[in-house]
Scaffold this motif. Structure first.
Motif, PDB file in Angstrom:
ATOM      1  N   PRO A  38       6.540  28.459  16.910  1.00  0.00           N
ATOM      2  CA  PRO A  38       5.630  27.849  17.887  1.00  0.00           C
ATOM      3  C   PRO A  38       4.163  27.967  17.483  1.00  0.00           C
ATOM      4  O   PRO A  38       3.353  27.104  17.821  1.00  0.00           O
ATOM      5  CB  PRO A  38       5.898  28.593  19.184  1.00  0.00           C
ATOM      6  CG  PRO A  38       7.011  29.525  18.934  1.00  0.00           C
ATOM      7  CD  PRO A  38       7.387  29.466  17.501  1.00  0.00           C
ATOM      8  N   GLU A  39       3.823  29.046  16.765  1.00  0.00           N
ATOM      9  CA  GLU A  39       2.438  29.225  16.319  1.00  0.00           C
ATOM     10  C   GLU A  39       1.998  28.090  15.395  1.00  0.00           C
ATOM     11  O   GLU A  39       0.813  27.764  15.315  1.00  0.00           O
ATOM     12  CB  GLU A  39       2.283  30.571  15.600  1.00  0.00           C
ATOM     13  CG  GLU A  39       2.494  31.780  16.498  1.00  0.00           C
ATOM     14  CD  GLU A  39       3.953  32.208  16.624  1.00  0.00           C
ATOM     15  OE1 GLU A  39       4.196  33.323  17.104  1.00  0.00           O
ATOM     16  OE2 GLU A  39       4.856  31.431  16.254  1.00  0.00           O
ATOM     17  N   LEU A  41       3.347  24.887  15.610  1.00  0.00           N
ATOM     18  CA  LEU A  41       3.288  23.684  16.445  1.00  0.00           C
ATOM     19  C   LEU A  41       2.080  23.667  17.374  1.00  0.00           C
ATOM     20  O   LEU A  41       1.634  22.597  17.792  1.00  0.00           O
ATOM     21  CB  LEU A  41       4.582  23.572  17.270  1.00  0.00           C
ATOM     22  CG  LEU A  41       5.868  23.403  16.458  1.00  0.00           C
ATOM     23  CD1 LEU A  41       7.079  23.455  17.371  1.00  0.00           C
ATOM     24  CD2 LEU A  41       5.837  22.121  15.649  1.00  0.00           C
ATOM     25  N   GLU A  42       1.550  24.848  17.692  1.00  0.00           N
ATOM     26  CA  GLU A  42       0.378  24.929  18.572  1.00  0.00           C
ATOM     27  C   GLU A  42      -0.906  24.468  17.900  1.00  0.00           C
ATOM     28  O   GLU A  42      -1.884  24.186  18.575  1.00  0.00           O
ATOM     29  CB  GLU A  42       0.194  26.368  19.066  1.00  0.00           C
ATOM     30  CG  GLU A  42       1.265  26.814  20.035  1.00  0.00           C
ATOM     31  CD  GLU A  42       1.213  28.312  20.318  1.00  0.00           C
ATOM     32  OE1 GLU A  42       0.382  29.032  19.712  1.00  0.00           O
ATOM     33  OE2 GLU A  42       2.028  28.763  21.135  1.00  0.00           O
ATOM     34  N   LYS A  43      -0.908  24.431  16.590  1.00  0.00           N
ATOM     35  CA  LYS A  43      -2.120  24.035  15.860  1.00  0.00           C
ATOM     36  C   LYS A  43      -2.392  22.552  16.081  1.00  0.00           C
ATOM     37  O   LYS A  43      -1.482  21.738  16.176  1.00  0.00           O
ATOM     38  CB  LYS A  43      -1.978  24.308  14.364  1.00  0.00           C
ATOM     39  CG  LYS A  43      -1.794  25.758  14.022  1.00  0.00           C
ATOM     40  CD  LYS A  43      -3.066  26.528  14.279  1.00  0.00           C
ATOM     41  CE  LYS A  43      -2.895  27.990  13.897  1.00  0.00           C
ATOM     42  NZ  LYS A  43      -4.045  28.788  14.212  1.00  0.00           N
ATOM     43  N   ASP A  44      -3.695  22.216  16.145  1.00  0.00           N
ATOM     44  CA  ASP A  44      -4.091  20.816  16.303  1.00  0.00           C
ATOM     45  C   ASP A  44      -4.155  20.152  14.942  1.00  0.00           C
ATOM     46  O   ASP A  44      -4.823  20.647  14.034  1.00  0.00           O
ATOM     47  CB  ASP A  44      -5.471  20.717  16.972  1.00  0.00           C
ATOM     48  CG  ASP A  44      -5.423  21.165  18.431  1.00  0.00           C
ATOM     49  OD1 ASP A  44      -4.369  20.974  19.064  1.00  0.00           O
ATOM     50  OD2 ASP A  44      -6.436  21.709  18.911  1.00  0.00           O
ATOM     51  N   GLN A  49      -1.520  22.618  10.809  1.00  0.00           N
ATOM     52  CA  GLN A  49      -0.117  23.035  10.874  1.00  0.00           C
ATOM     53  C   GLN A  49       0.405  23.394   9.478  1.00  0.00           C
ATOM     54  O   GLN A  49       1.115  24.386   9.316  1.00  0.00           O
ATOM     55  CB  GLN A  49       0.748  21.928  11.490  1.00  0.00           C
ATOM     56  CG  GLN A  49       0.512  21.751  12.972  1.00  0.00           C
ATOM     57  CD  GLN A  49       1.346  20.625  13.559  1.00  0.00           C
ATOM     58  OE1 GLN A  49       1.922  19.805  12.854  1.00  0.00           O
ATOM     59  NE2 GLN A  49       1.403  20.584  14.895  1.00  0.00           N
ATOM     60  N   GLU A  52      -1.006  26.782   8.498  1.00  0.00           N
ATOM     61  CA  GLU A  52      -0.325  27.860   9.216  1.00  0.00           C
ATOM     62  C   GLU A  52       1.085  28.065   8.666  1.00  0.00           C
ATOM     63  O   GLU A  52       1.533  29.202   8.478  1.00  0.00           O
ATOM     64  CB  GLU A  52      -0.264  27.553  10.721  1.00  0.00           C
ATOM     65  CG  GLU A  52       0.418  28.612  11.545  1.00  0.00           C
ATOM     66  CD  GLU A  52      -0.279  29.964  11.524  1.00  0.00           C
ATOM     67  OE1 GLU A  52       0.425  30.977  11.771  1.00  0.00           O
ATOM     68  OE2 GLU A  52      -1.504  30.046  11.276  1.00  0.00           O
TER      69      GLU A  52
END
Length: 144
Positions: A38-39, A41-44, A49, A52
């Protein structure tokens, strides 16, 4: 495999295991791919992404879960290549496995052997990567 020379057609490897529900020959089950952390997918934006995700891959490669607990997303799998002699009537060439993009490009066994012989002698290749050198093994000879 143990000194037998062969060349497969282009392979589209898939993440599969022997079937747990069927005893049919060549039966396989797909292995589910793990979820994306999820960390990530949370990136803009895609660039963030990717950066990360690279950090997750680095944590896995370094076996360092102190900053990113990769263990629930990077599950170990034992991967291996299996080979087997198959029977043929020198007619139809059986596809070794399904592929969306590739197939053995020959009308019969002899045609496949001739195409492999030609490309081997000339140093060329099939641009579609659809030829396979499947060796022949003689297992019985009788008076007829």
């Amino acid at each position: 495999m143990n000194g037998v020379d062969f060349r497969s057609r282009h392979n589209d490897y898939m993440l599969r295991s022997p079937s747990r529900t069927s005893t049919d020959y060549k039966a396989m089950d797909d292995i589910e791919y793990p979820a994306v952390p999820p960390e990530v997918l949370e990136k803009d934006g895609l660039d963030d992404q990717v950066l990360e995700m690279r950090k997750w891959f680095k944590a896995w490669a370094d076996q360092d879960d102190s900053e990113r607990d990769y263990k629930k997303y990077f599950k170990p799998l034992l991967c291996y290549l299996e080979g087997a002699w198959t029977e043929t009537d020198f007619g139809v060439v059986e596809e070794p496995f399904e592929s969306d993009r590739h197939h053995v490009s020959a009308s019969n066994w002899y045609d496949l052997q001739e195409k492999i012989r030609y490309t081997s002698y000339t140093g060329s290749k099939d641009k579609g990567e659809n030829y396979a050198f499947l060796p022949t093994k003689i297992v019985d000879i009788d008076e007829t």
